[in-house]
Design a protein around this motif. Structure first.
Motif, PDB file in Angstrom:
ATOM      1  N   GLU A 189      14.614  51.020  37.565  1.00  0.00           N
ATOM      2  CA  GLU A 189      14.330  50.274  36.330  1.00  0.00           C
ATOM      3  C   GLU A 189      14.673  49.362  35.996  1.00  0.00           C
ATOM      4  OE1 GLU A 189      12.652  52.661  33.147  1.00  0.00           O
ATOM      5  OE2 GLU A 189      10.828  53.636  34.405  1.00  0.00           O
ATOM      6  N   ALA A 190      16.537  49.363  35.762  1.00  0.00           N
ATOM      7  CA  ALA A 190      17.634  48.786  35.622  1.00  0.00           C
ATOM      8  C   ALA A 190      18.061  47.228  37.149  1.00  0.00           C
ATOM      9  CB  ALA A 190      18.658  49.334  35.751  1.00  0.00           C
ATOM     10  N   ALA A 191      18.125  47.945  37.400  1.00  0.00           N
ATOM     11  CA  ALA A 191      17.657  46.955  39.283  1.00  0.00           C
ATOM     12  C   ALA A 191      16.509  45.875  38.740  1.00  0.00           C
ATOM     13  CB  ALA A 191      17.778  47.945  40.629  1.00  0.00           C
ATOM     14  N   VAL A 192      15.539  46.802  38.904  1.00  0.00           N
ATOM     15  CA  VAL A 192      14.264  45.942  38.545  1.00  0.00           C
ATOM     16  C   VAL A 192      14.472  44.689  36.874  1.00  0.00           C
ATOM     17  CG1 VAL A 192      11.945  45.081  37.640  1.00  0.00           C
ATOM     18  CG2 VAL A 192      12.915  47.177  39.233  1.00  0.00           C
ATOM     19  N   GLY A 193      15.372  45.236  36.226  1.00  0.00           N
ATOM     20  CA  GLY A 193      15.250  44.248  34.655  1.00  0.00           C
ATOM     21  C   GLY A 193      16.861  43.006  35.161  1.00  0.00           C
ATOM     22  N   GLN A 194      17.288  43.603  35.972  1.00  0.00           N
ATOM     23  CA  GLN A 194      17.949  42.582  36.824  1.00  0.00           C
ATOM     24  C   GLN A 194      17.942  41.277  37.585  1.00  0.00           C
ATOM     25  OE1 GLN A 194      21.235  43.894  39.447  1.00  0.00           O
ATOM     26  NE2 GLN A 194      22.319  45.629  37.835  1.00  0.00           N
ATOM     27  N   GLN A 195      16.375  41.319  37.643  1.00  0.00           N
ATOM     28  CA  GLN A 195      15.800  40.121  38.292  1.00  0.00           C
ATOM     29  C   GLN A 195      14.480  40.024  37.192  1.00  0.00           C
ATOM     30  OE1 GLN A 195      14.716  40.827  42.502  1.00  0.00           O
ATOM     31  NE2 GLN A 195      15.801  42.501  42.716  1.00  0.00           N
ATOM     32  N   GLU A 202      13.985  41.069  33.171  1.00  0.00           N
ATOM     33  CA  GLU A 202      13.628  41.891  32.845  1.00  0.00           C
ATOM     34  C   GLU A 202      12.490  42.802  32.108  1.00  0.00           C
ATOM     35  OE1 GLU A 202      15.494  44.454  29.289  1.00  0.00           O
ATOM     36  OE2 GLU A 202      15.750  43.730  31.330  1.00  0.00           O
ATOM     37  N   ASP A 203      11.085  41.645  32.200  1.00  0.00           N
ATOM     38  CA  ASP A 203       9.050  41.638  31.116  1.00  0.00           C
ATOM     39  C   ASP A 203       8.795  43.137  32.405  1.00  0.00           C
ATOM     40  OD1 ASP A 203       9.418  40.001  29.489  1.00  0.00           O
ATOM     41  OD2 ASP A 203       8.379  38.540  30.520  1.00  0.00           O
ATOM     42  N   PHE A 204       9.715  42.869  33.590  1.00  0.00           N
ATOM     43  CA  PHE A 204       9.118  44.195  35.053  1.00  0.00           C
ATOM     44  C   PHE A 204       9.360  45.581  34.297  1.00  0.00           C
ATOM     45  CE2 PHE A 204       7.815  40.913  37.938  1.00  0.00           C
ATOM     46  CZ  PHE A 204       6.794  40.519  37.400  1.00  0.00           C
ATOM     47  N   ARG A 205      11.406  45.318  33.646  1.00  0.00           N
ATOM     48  CA  ARG A 205      11.124  46.744  33.386  1.00  0.00           C
ATOM     49  C   ARG A 205      11.204  47.299  31.904  1.00  0.00           C
ATOM     50  NH1 ARG A 205      15.359  48.652  30.013  1.00  0.00           N
ATOM     51  NH2 ARG A 205      15.389  46.884  28.613  1.00  0.00           N
ATOM     52  N   LEU A 206      10.423  46.927  31.638  1.00  0.00           N
ATOM     53  CA  LEU A 206      10.247  47.126  30.144  1.00  0.00           C
ATOM     54  C   LEU A 206       8.771  48.071  30.602  1.00  0.00           C
ATOM     55  CD1 LEU A 206      11.009  43.865  27.661  1.00  0.00           C
ATOM     56  CD2 LEU A 206      12.267  46.427  27.673  1.00  0.00           C
ATOM     57  N   ALA A 207       8.205  46.778  31.106  1.00  0.00           N
ATOM     58  CA  ALA A 207       6.629  47.645  31.836  1.00  0.00           C
ATOM     59  C   ALA A 207       6.680  49.033  32.387  1.00  0.00           C
ATOM     60  CB  ALA A 207       5.755  46.628  32.627  1.00  0.00           C
ATOM     61  N   LEU A 208       7.860  48.932  33.742  1.00  0.00           N
ATOM     62  CA  LEU A 208       7.673  50.273  34.635  1.00  0.00           C
ATOM     63  C   LEU A 208       7.993  51.594  33.146  1.00  0.00           C
ATOM     64  CD1 LEU A 208       9.921  49.201  37.199  1.00  0.00           C
ATOM     65  CD2 LEU A 208       7.244  50.041  37.029  1.00  0.00           C
ATOM     66  N   ASN A 209       8.860  50.510  31.318  1.00  0.00           N
ATOM     67  CA  ASN A 209       9.696  52.307  31.380  1.00  0.00           C
ATOM     68  C   ASN A 209       8.154  52.134  30.481  1.00  0.00           C
ATOM     69  OD1 ASN A 209      11.511  53.174  28.873  1.00  0.00           O
ATOM     70  ND2 ASN A 209      10.651  52.112  27.669  1.00  0.00           N
ATOM     71  N   ALA A 210       7.232  51.226  29.829  1.00  0.00           N
ATOM     72  CA  ALA A 210       6.167  51.867  28.834  1.00  0.00           C
ATOM     73  C   ALA A 210       5.255  52.573  29.530  1.00  0.00           C
ATOM     74  CB  ALA A 210       6.155  49.766  28.379  1.00  0.00           C
ATOM     75  N   GLU A 211       5.377  52.319  30.823  1.00  0.00           N
ATOM     76  CA  GLU A 211       3.975  53.129  31.473  1.00  0.00           C
ATOM     77  C   GLU A 211       4.547  54.886  31.931  1.00  0.00           C
ATOM     78  OE1 GLU A 211       1.497  51.250  34.604  1.00  0.00           O
ATOM     79  OE2 GLU A 211       3.983  51.683  35.423  1.00  0.00           O
ATOM     80  N   ARG A 212       5.843  54.781  32.171  1.00  0.00           N
ATOM     81  CA  ARG A 212       6.369  55.989  31.698  1.00  0.00           C
ATOM     82  C   ARG A 212       6.267  57.181  30.493  1.00  0.00           C
ATOM     83  NH1 ARG A 212      11.706  57.355  31.385  1.00  0.00           N
ATOM     84  NH2 ARG A 212      12.199  54.754  31.648  1.00  0.00           N
ATOM     85  N   GLU A 213       6.877  55.511  29.463  1.00  0.00           N
ATOM     86  CA  GLU A 213       7.282  56.911  28.389  1.00  0.00           C
ATOM     87  C   GLU A 213       5.509  57.081  27.168  1.00  0.00           C
ATOM     88  OE1 GLU A 213       9.426  57.770  26.515  1.00  0.00           O
ATOM     89  OE2 GLU A 213      11.262  57.486  28.474  1.00  0.00           O
ATOM     90  N   LEU A 214       4.836  56.294  27.670  1.00  0.00           N
ATOM     91  CA  LEU A 214       3.877  56.221  26.950  1.00  0.00           C
ATOM     92  C   LEU A 214       2.272  57.815  27.296  1.00  0.00           C
ATOM     93  CD1 LEU A 214       2.450  52.698  26.575  1.00  0.00           C
ATOM     94  CD2 LEU A 214       3.178  54.515  25.139  1.00  0.00           C
ATOM     95  N   ALA A 215       2.351  58.343  29.709  1.00  0.00           N
ATOM     96  CA  ALA A 215       2.202  58.408  29.552  1.00  0.00           C
ATOM     97  C   ALA A 215       2.622  59.598  28.865  1.00  0.00           C
ATOM     98  CB  ALA A 215       2.046  58.850  30.915  1.00  0.00           C
TER      99      ALA A 215
END
Length: 266
Positions: free
Chosen positions: A140-146, A148-161
């Motif tokens: 997710e951090a590697a995604v965020g380097q390119q 940041e919105d995608f990093r936040l979206a991946l985090n939200a998917e994981r954390e909300l589940a």
């Protein structure tokens, strides 16, 4: 050489492409030599680390431990980390329980130095659990380097589940979201909340979050996020609002359509 996620598009179209290729990209990222070296060191040494001092003294192992909770930036804050770990999470006034960012509480509880006579680090399945989180958050951090919105979206998917399945009361679940900077950002953007919103009384913030989520996402409580479609609705709205806030550019694919849809077209 570390594998870099392939993100040729931004916005909702880019998110759809990332989701389609996610398993393959995560598998390739997991084979990165630097990642494998750090994981091997963690697996080899964590079982012998039974105190907060011992963890803090091993920078490579500590880096993995912090990375598994998105706390990489604290690696030099040794006194602070020692206090978070040594005080544990069982006492209401423990430092980890008093910090706004609840990642510290999860970090302290996972290692158990302050909560148990024998820490969790000696358990046979402990390395696997931590390293699974580490791989996920490093990707997710590697995604965020390119993007940041995608990093936040991946985090939200994981954390909300995870959050939807904990069985927390709705207030407690909302306070968990409010105490997680990445999750909070997704909700604030998706619900169109202003930057000054965080200065409101905490109970007022809770009510606004609940009311706006009901109105704009159609949810009655955080348990609704057990339905993947509800999470998809949140993320689609988040990415759309983030794109509007950033503003279209002539070089962005679909910029003209975005202008028309947002009412900005001349």
């Amino acid at each position: 050489m570390t594998f870099q996620p392939v993100l040729p598009l931004s916005g909702i179209a880019g998110w759809a492409l990332l989701k389609r290729t996610l398993p393959a990209q995560q598998a390739a990222f997991a084979q990165s030599p630097s990642l494998r070296r750090d994981e091997a060191a963690f697996r080899d040494r964590i079982g012998q680390i039974t105190t907060a001092d011992a963890l803090i003294a091993d920078r490579q192992v500590l880096s993995v431990a912090l990375g598994a909770y998105g706390l990489d930036g604290d690696i030099a804050n040794k006194a602070f980390l020692r206090k978070v770990l040594d005080e544990g999470t069982l006492a209401a006034d423990a430092l980890a329980n008093r910090l706004a960012d609840k990642a510290y509480r999860s970090f302290s509880a996972t290692f158990g130095f302050g909560d148990f006579a024998v820490p969790r680090t000696v358990l046979s399945d402990f390395p696997d659990k931590v390293l699974e989180r580490y791989r996920t958050l490093r990707f997710e951090a590697a995604v965020g380097q390119q993007n940041e919105d995608f990093r936040l979206a991946l985090n939200a998917e994981r954390e909300l589940a995870d959050l939807a399945g904990r069985g927390l009361g709705d207030d407690a679940a909302w306070f968990t979201i409010m105490g997680s900077p990445p999750l909070r950002k997704v909700f604030e953007v998706a619900l169109g909340l202003p930057s000054r919103f965080g200065t409101l009384d905490i109970d007022r913030q809770l009510q606004v979050f609940r009311d706006k989520a009901a109105d704009r996402l159609g949810i009655t409580g955080i348990s609704d996020f057990a339905d993947r479609g509800v999470t998809d609705r949140l993320i689609t709205r988040f990415l759309g609002q983030a794109a509007l806030a950033a503003g279209p550019s002539a070089s962005t694919p679909g910029a003209a359509a975005l202008q028309i849809l947002s009412g900005r077209s001349a």
